[in-house]
Design an enzyme around this catalytic site. Structure first.
Site, PDB file in Angstrom:
ATOM      1  N   TYR B  56     -11.673  -7.538   9.242  1.00  0.00           N
ATOM      2  CA  TYR B  56     -10.805  -6.698   8.412  1.00  0.00           C
ATOM      3  C   TYR B  56     -11.422  -6.545   7.032  1.00  0.00           C
ATOM      4  O   TYR B  56     -11.972  -7.509   6.503  1.00  0.00           O
ATOM      5  CB  TYR B  56      -9.414  -7.327   8.275  1.00  0.00           C
ATOM      6  CG  TYR B  56      -8.624  -7.290   9.567  1.00  0.00           C
ATOM      7  CD1 TYR B  56      -7.653  -6.320   9.779  1.00  0.00           C
ATOM      8  CD2 TYR B  56      -8.860  -8.213  10.563  1.00  0.00           C
ATOM      9  CE1 TYR B  56      -6.927  -6.276  10.954  1.00  0.00           C
ATOM     10  CE2 TYR B  56      -8.144  -8.183  11.753  1.00  0.00           C
ATOM     11  CZ  TYR B  56      -7.178  -7.204  11.940  1.00  0.00           C
ATOM     12  OH  TYR B  56      -6.467  -7.165  13.113  1.00  0.00           O
ATOM     13  N   GLU B  57     -11.272  -5.370   6.430  1.00  0.00           N
ATOM     14  CA  GLU B  57     -11.919  -5.151   5.132  1.00  0.00           C
ATOM     15  C   GLU B  57     -11.346  -6.059   4.047  1.00  0.00           C
ATOM     16  O   GLU B  57     -11.955  -6.246   3.005  1.00  0.00           O
ATOM     17  CB  GLU B  57     -11.825  -3.686   4.702  1.00  0.00           C
ATOM     18  CG  GLU B  57     -10.434  -3.231   4.306  1.00  0.00           C
ATOM     19  CD  GLU B  57     -10.410  -1.784   3.808  1.00  0.00           C
ATOM     20  OE1 GLU B  57     -11.374  -1.044   4.034  1.00  0.00           O
ATOM     21  OE2 GLU B  57      -9.398  -1.421   3.199  1.00  0.00           O
ATOM     22  N   SER B  58     -10.196  -6.642   4.307  1.00  0.00           N
ATOM     23  CA  SER B  58      -9.602  -7.555   3.333  1.00  0.00           C
ATOM     24  C   SER B  58     -10.338  -8.897   3.284  1.00  0.00           C
ATOM     25  O   SER B  58     -10.109  -9.684   2.376  1.00  0.00           O
ATOM     26  CB  SER B  58      -8.141  -7.805   3.695  1.00  0.00           C
ATOM     27  OG  SER B  58      -8.024  -8.164   5.054  1.00  0.00           O
TER      28      SER B  58
END
Lengths: 302, 258
Positions: B56-58
């Site tokens: 996830y880009e987080s």
């Protein structure tokens, strides 16, 4: 050196009219308490910087604190739009907000350059599409080794970075875990750093787990103890996101009248974060409190 | 009672989630977005691709969320992940380094080359609607080896030309992505609620599959450019009763995305 102070003192000492500012965090560790104090102090003409401006940045915009927004994704995450931002940036708007727009990687690279003491940062991006076309700060450079053309973005040095973390000592050695966003890059890029912590711990606690320290106290000017300072955002190990609030916000923020009334009640109408928390529905904080999930820890012996 | 009698037919979202899941192979490293892509990944993991590696880009790497994340930065992404890193590592060490096999994107507009707009409707300086912007979409479009576009189809969203190209596809202003120097492979498919578009050798989207009950003519009607149709249009596979049960009862019981 003991840098502990109240949010009011930290903001008054660090943020001026016209300052550039990053309240970092990526859906996680977003310090709403700092944004609200900035609104209360009536600061104006700020350049607000963050990859993901969300509700608290929108509140700063609605309150008239922001002149320019530097960003890469603006929305109510998982829910909808930022309505103050939209009102100030769409064709019908009488008073337009200045926007400087990147993708996540582009804006992050500006902070990376700032944090590394370099004038710019190269990245393989923006070969096609319109982002670089509308943002003159995105340029290109030819690699002296391979001849490859790369995009570049200039270093960013915010006047102030506000970093929320799970725990810190009084000198500002800040430990965070969970999603880290670009907290570290923002802190090292900034001219001044305010650390806000859920817990203030002794330096021994920090020293017992040094790999956990994201921001060292040597770059920190103020430390604020503000439990629940991130509500309605979340803090891993402390509390979950108040998702009902994010959903409700869509309605509150759609009309300027209900938006302003909310700001009156929850920001201007309270003295500080404690006042805000007292206005939340009773039982809410208990409902949001995290269930424990403690990891085993590591052995730092030698 | 037989399970079939309990289950109503697939909704548009369920079709899309299922069809997207079929594109994922066991072991793929996927850059996951919130919403249907997340559901498609969870479905693939529950069925044919247990070893799907979700990023996830987080910052969550090798995530295994117990609940469907309500946003890209949900705390449940962290719990039980293989690794959690800052976003600089996500974009530099994983995406730019070329480690992402599959990316997922959607948007407000897409054109025949798979260019996507998530920035503005109307003129950039004077927009009719201000959308959220790129986030990580632009770099995902540039770097993912395979890009899946998941979008409901209408003339408003499948447009002759995007008002703004946030995330580049196969051809931008007449230039091919290879000429422009983009490392990733570009869009491989557009998965819609009516059927599936593939991309031909020139990089143009071509109707390749329709769902049962949908005709190519209907799909052409829903497309804002003169959509080319493949010589043989396949029938898009639909979820059966057991998959629908899985989606409805286990994977998205609160109907967050279905």
């Amino acid at each position: 050196m003991n840098k502990l102070c109240s949010m009011k003192e930290a903001i008054a000492a660090s943020v001026k009219h016209g300052s550039s500012l990053v309240i970092d965090g990526f859906t996680h560790l977003i310090c709403f308490a700092a944004g609200h104090e900035i609104i209360r102090q009536g600061l104006r003409d700020l350049t607000a910087i963050r990859l993901t401006p969300d509700l608290v940045y929108d509140q700063l915009i609605e309150a008239g604190a922001v002149r320019k927004l530097v960003f890469s994704w603006a929305g109510n995450p998982g829910v909808g739009s930022l309505h103050a931002l939209r009102r100030r940036s769409e064709a019908s708007s009488p008073e337009r907000l200045e926007l400087e727009e990147y993708s996540h990687f582009g804006l992050l690279s500006r902070l990376l350059a700032g944090s590394a003491g370099l004038p710019f940062w190269p990245l393989s991006n923006y070969q096609g599409g319109d982002i670089a076309r509308v943002n003159p700060s995105i340029k290109t450079v030819r690699c002296p080794y391979t001849g490859q053309e790369l995009a570049t973005v200039p270093a960013l040095h915010p006047d102030v970075a506000i970093v929320h973390c799970q725990r810190a000592d009084k000198e500002g050695n800040a430990q965070a875990w969970g999603l880290l966003g670009s907290q570290k890059e923002a802190a090292f890029a900034a001219r001044k750093v305010i650390v806000v912590a859920e817990e203030i711990v002794s330096t021994e606690v920090i020293r017992a787990d040094p790999n956990r320290t994201l921001v060292p106290g040597i770059i920190v000017s103020h430390v604020v103890h503000e439990p629940w300072g991130c509500h309605p955002s979340f803090v891993q190990g402390f509390h979950d996101r108040d998702n009902d609030f994010y959903v409700k916000w869509e309605d509150i923020s759609r009309q300027p009248e209900t938006y302003r009334a909310w700001l009156e009640e929850f920001v201007h109408g309270v003295k500080d974060r404690q006042g805000y928390l007292k206005r939340l529905e009773s039982g809410l904080l208990d409902k949001l409190r995290a269930k424990a999930r403690v990891c085993e820890g590591v052995d730092y012996g030698y | 009672m037989a399970i079939e009698t309990l289950v109503s037919g697939p909704t548009a979202s369920e079709r899309m989630a299922y069809r997207a899941a079929q594109e994922l192979r066991d072991g793929d490293v996927v850059f996951v977005g919130i919403g249907l892509p997340n559901l498609a990944c969870n479905l693939a993991r529950e069925t044919h691709a247990p070893g799907l590696f979700m990023i996830y880009e987080s910052g969550a790497v090798g995530a295994m969320p117990e609940r469907l994340p309500v946003s890209i930065g949900d705390p449940s992404l962290v719990t039980n992940s293989l690794s959690v890193v800052g976003q600089a590592d996500i974009f530099q060490c994983l995406l730019q380094r070329g480690l992402i096999e599959v990316g997922f994107l959607g948007g407000a507009q897409v054109d025949r080359w798979g260019n996507i707009n998530t920035t503005v409707i109307g003129d950039y300086a004077n927009p009719k609607v201000r959308l959220p912007g790129s986030g990580g979409a632009c770099e995902i479009a540039v770097h993912a080896r395979r890009l899946l576009i998941v979008m409901r189809m209408s003339r408003r969203t499948f447009v002759e030309s995007c008002d703004f190209i946030t995330s580049p596809g196969h051809r931008v202003n007449g230039k091919r992505r290879e000429e422009l120097g983009m490392p990733g492979g570009g869009p491989t498919r557009i998965i819609t609620d009516l059927g599936v578009l593939d991309f031909d050798a020139t990089g143009e989207a071509v109707l390749a599959e329709v769902y049962p009950g949908v005709t190519p003519e209907q799909v052409k009607q829903a497309c804002g450019w003169p959509l080319r149709v493949a010589e043989t249009v396949r029938k898009a596979e639909e979820p059966d009763a057991s998959v629908l049960c899985l989606l409805r009862e286990k994977l998205d019981p609160k109907r967050l995305y279905l």
